[in-house]
Scaffold this motif. Sequence first.
Motif, PDB file in Angstrom:
ATOM      1  N   PRO A 222       0.814  -1.230   0.000  1.00 31.88           N
ATOM      2  CA  PRO A 222       0.000   0.000   0.000  1.00 31.88           C
ATOM      3  C   PRO A 222       0.840   1.270   0.000  1.00 31.88           C
ATOM      4  O   PRO A 222       0.488   2.258  -0.648  1.00 31.88           O
ATOM      5  N   ILE A 223       1.984   1.232   0.717  1.00 30.60           N
ATOM      6  CA  ILE A 223       2.778   2.457   0.796  1.00 30.60           C
ATOM      7  C   ILE A 223       3.310   2.875  -0.574  1.00 30.60           C
ATOM      8  O   ILE A 223       3.502   4.075  -0.837  1.00 30.60           O
ATOM      9  N   GLU A 224       3.497   1.921  -1.460  1.00 33.89           N
ATOM     10  CA  GLU A 224       3.973   2.274  -2.811  1.00 33.89           C
ATOM     11  C   GLU A 224       2.909   3.100  -3.540  1.00 33.89           C
ATOM     12  O   GLU A 224       3.224   4.060  -4.243  1.00 33.89           O
ATOM     13  N   PHE A 225       1.667   2.702  -3.354  1.00 37.39           N
ATOM     14  CA  PHE A 225       0.590   3.470  -3.974  1.00 37.39           C
ATOM     15  C   PHE A 225       0.505   4.872  -3.351  1.00 37.39           C
ATOM     16  O   PHE A 225       0.355   5.873  -4.054  1.00 37.39           O
ATOM     17  N   LEU A 226       0.656   4.932  -2.028  1.00 38.96           N
ATOM     18  CA  LEU A 226       0.598   6.239  -1.346  1.00 38.96           C
ATOM     19  C   LEU A 226       1.749   7.136  -1.805  1.00 38.96           C
ATOM     20  O   LEU A 226       1.591   8.353  -1.923  1.00 38.96           O
ATOM     21  N   GLU A 227       2.895   6.536  -2.099  1.00 40.98           N
ATOM     22  CA  GLU A 227       4.036   7.325  -2.602  1.00 40.98           C
ATOM     23  C   GLU A 227       3.701   7.934  -3.979  1.00 40.98           C
ATOM     24  O   GLU A 227       4.029   9.088  -4.244  1.00 40.98           O
ATOM     25  N   ASP A 228       3.050   7.145  -4.818  1.00 39.68           N
ATOM     26  CA  ASP A 228       2.645   7.677  -6.135  1.00 39.68           C
ATOM     27  C   ASP A 228       1.704   8.875  -5.955  1.00 39.68           C
ATOM     28  O   ASP A 228       1.858   9.913  -6.601  1.00 39.68           O
ATOM     29  N   VAL A 229       0.718   8.688  -5.074  1.00 47.04           N
ATOM     30  CA  VAL A 229      -0.260   9.765  -4.852  1.00 47.04           C
ATOM     31  C   VAL A 229       0.443  11.002  -4.279  1.00 47.04           C
ATOM     32  O   VAL A 229       0.172  12.139  -4.691  1.00 47.04           O
ATOM     33  N   TYR A 230       1.370  10.764  -3.370  1.00 49.01           N
ATOM     34  CA  TYR A 230       2.136  11.861  -2.756  1.00 49.01           C
ATOM     35  C   TYR A 230       2.898  12.644  -3.832  1.00 49.01           C
ATOM     36  O   TYR A 230       2.903  13.880  -3.848  1.00 49.01           O
ATOM     37  N   ASN A 231       3.514  11.926  -4.748  1.00 47.65           N
ATOM     38  CA  ASN A 231       4.255  12.590  -5.829  1.00 47.65           C
ATOM     39  C   ASN A 231       3.325  13.387  -6.747  1.00 47.65           C
ATOM     40  O   ASN A 231       3.707  14.451  -7.248  1.00 47.65           O
ATOM     41  N   ASN A 266      -1.859  16.709   3.303  1.00 44.94           N
ATOM     42  CA  ASN A 266      -0.426  16.793   2.957  1.00 44.94           C
ATOM     43  C   ASN A 266       0.447  15.876   3.817  1.00 44.94           C
ATOM     44  O   ASN A 266       1.601  16.210   4.107  1.00 44.94           O
ATOM     45  N   LYS A 267      -0.108  14.752   4.236  1.00 45.98           N
ATOM     46  CA  LYS A 267       0.689  13.816   5.039  1.00 45.98           C
ATOM     47  C   LYS A 267       1.639  13.029   4.132  1.00 45.98           C
ATOM     48  O   LYS A 267       1.335  12.780   2.957  1.00 45.98           O
ATOM     49  N   THR A 268       2.758  12.621   4.687  1.00 44.09           N
ATOM     50  CA  THR A 268       3.692  11.798   3.916  1.00 44.09           C
ATOM     51  C   THR A 268       3.133  10.370   3.846  1.00 44.09           C
ATOM     52  O   THR A 268       2.306   9.976   4.689  1.00 44.09           O
ATOM     53  N   PRO A 269       3.607   9.577   2.897  1.00 45.49           N
ATOM     54  CA  PRO A 269       3.148   8.184   2.826  1.00 45.49           C
ATOM     55  C   PRO A 269       3.406   7.430   4.134  1.00 45.49           C
ATOM     56  O   PRO A 269       2.574   6.636   4.568  1.00 45.49           O
ATOM     57  N   GLU A 270       4.539   7.721   4.771  1.00 43.74           N
ATOM     58  CA  GLU A 270       4.883   7.031   6.031  1.00 43.74           C
ATOM     59  C   GLU A 270       3.870   7.372   7.133  1.00 43.74           C
ATOM     60  O   GLU A 270       3.497   6.508   7.922  1.00 43.74           O
ATOM     61  N   GLU A 271       3.437   8.626   7.155  1.00 48.97           N
ATOM     62  CA  GLU A 271       2.436   9.008   8.160  1.00 48.97           C
ATOM     63  C   GLU A 271       1.071   8.410   7.792  1.00 48.97           C
ATOM     64  O   GLU A 271       0.362   7.873   8.640  1.00 48.97           O
ATOM     65  N   ALA A 272       0.720   8.530   6.511  1.00 50.17           N
ATOM     66  CA  ALA A 272      -0.622   8.125   6.065  1.00 50.17           C
ATOM     67  C   ALA A 272      -0.845   6.625   6.193  1.00 50.17           C
ATOM     68  O   ALA A 272      -1.951   6.186   6.520  1.00 50.17           O
ATOM     69  N   VAL A 273       0.207   5.836   5.982  1.00 49.96           N
ATOM     70  CA  VAL A 273       0.034   4.388   5.970  1.00 49.96           C
ATOM     71  C   VAL A 273      -0.408   3.871   7.344  1.00 49.96           C
ATOM     72  O   VAL A 273      -0.965   2.763   7.453  1.00 49.96           O
ATOM     73  N   LYS A 274      -0.233   4.682   8.372  1.00 52.22           N
ATOM     74  CA  LYS A 274      -0.653   4.276   9.728  1.00 52.22           C
ATOM     75  C   LYS A 274      -2.168   4.059   9.788  1.00 52.22           C
ATOM     76  O   LYS A 274      -2.661   3.332  10.650  1.00 52.22           O
ATOM     77  N   GLU A 275      -2.901   4.702   8.875  1.00 53.16           N
ATOM     78  CA  GLU A 275      -4.355   4.503   8.829  1.00 53.16           C
ATOM     79  C   GLU A 275      -4.710   3.029   8.572  1.00 53.16           C
ATOM     80  O   GLU A 275      -5.787   2.571   8.933  1.00 53.16           O
ATOM     81  N   LEU A 276      -3.783   2.335   7.934  1.00 56.87           N
ATOM     82  CA  LEU A 276      -4.037   0.916   7.630  1.00 56.87           C
ATOM     83  C   LEU A 276      -3.752   0.016   8.817  1.00 56.87           C
ATOM     84  O   LEU A 276      -4.090  -1.165   8.798  1.00 56.87           O
ATOM     85  N   GLU A 277      -3.105   0.575   9.819  1.00 58.96           N
ATOM     86  CA  GLU A 277      -2.760  -0.260  10.986  1.00 58.96           C
ATOM     87  C   GLU A 277      -3.800  -0.118  12.091  1.00 58.96           C
ATOM     88  O   GLU A 277      -3.740  -0.805  13.086  1.00 58.96           O
TER      89      GLU A 277
END
Length: 278
Positions: A222-231, A266-277
């Motif tokens: 999932p974080i890879e997808f969030l990185e794309d969206v972030y970019n 404007n959260k980073t992928p690392e911050e946003a991915v916590k929603e999945l946990e």
Amino acid sequence: MDKYEGISYSNVGVKVRLSRILKNNRVVIFAFDHGLEHGPSDFQEDRYLAKTILEKVTRAGVDAIMLLPGMARLTHDIWANRVSLIVKLTGKSDIRPPDKHYLQSVLGTVEGAISLGADAVAATVYWGSDYENEMISSWYEIKESANYYGMPLLQLAYPRGSTIKNRYDPQIVMYGARAAAETGADLIKTYYTGNKETFSKVVEMAQGIPVVMSGGAVREKPIEFLEDVYNVILAGGSGVAVGRNVFRSNNIEGMVKAVMKVVHDNKTPEEAVKELEK
Ligand code: FBP
């Protein structure tokens, strides 16, 4: 009201309706036309019921859902008054003969979308297709009608055709985005070019018309997808129209919330991915 009067008010309608979809020029759209576009193979066996998926996505707070007219009719009790509706007016099945794959058929009208309560309509143009002429004609018929009713029109600007070797090539995606702006799109959905530098050129080419990334195949993590969206956001893009990376996720609601964090907070992928946990 005569036709001329309708047209004179139509820009207001486009602005009002777009403001229900875009917040600060950002948006997360759940694209869910895969039942026709890809067929049953896209859905795990516990995902056959569209209402169950739409309930989760809606509950997670997505900004808009994009559905074909029939699915909008079948699921209105889930999304009505909770999320904006974009009715997609073109489509194709994946089982039509291969030589007809780069053509979408018109399967609805702006009037029909209005009767479903739509806030916007959408149509695909495969730029570069052998059927480009037919698709432009369909686009213009929808555009005329959308103008008349003050209905925003999203273009799925997808470069595809025999001359296009790599549909993610930045020059090709830039071409599609510019063509969408040139043909009157109010919102553009197109391919992610793989990095923020090239995607910023796509955004620039769209002349200020908001550009969202098309989700694409499911990323391994999932974080890879969030990185794309972030970019995409860093590149000046307006967000994402995502299907499979959400509805095939083990945590549909968490994934929507994570994407929303990147796009709206404007959260980073690392911050946003916590929603999945959670
Ligand atoms: P995804 O996020 O699943 O890629 O959905 C976006 C979308 O544009 C859908 O609206 C559409 O059904 C699909 O992609 C098109 O897929 P394909 O690239 O196979 O034509």
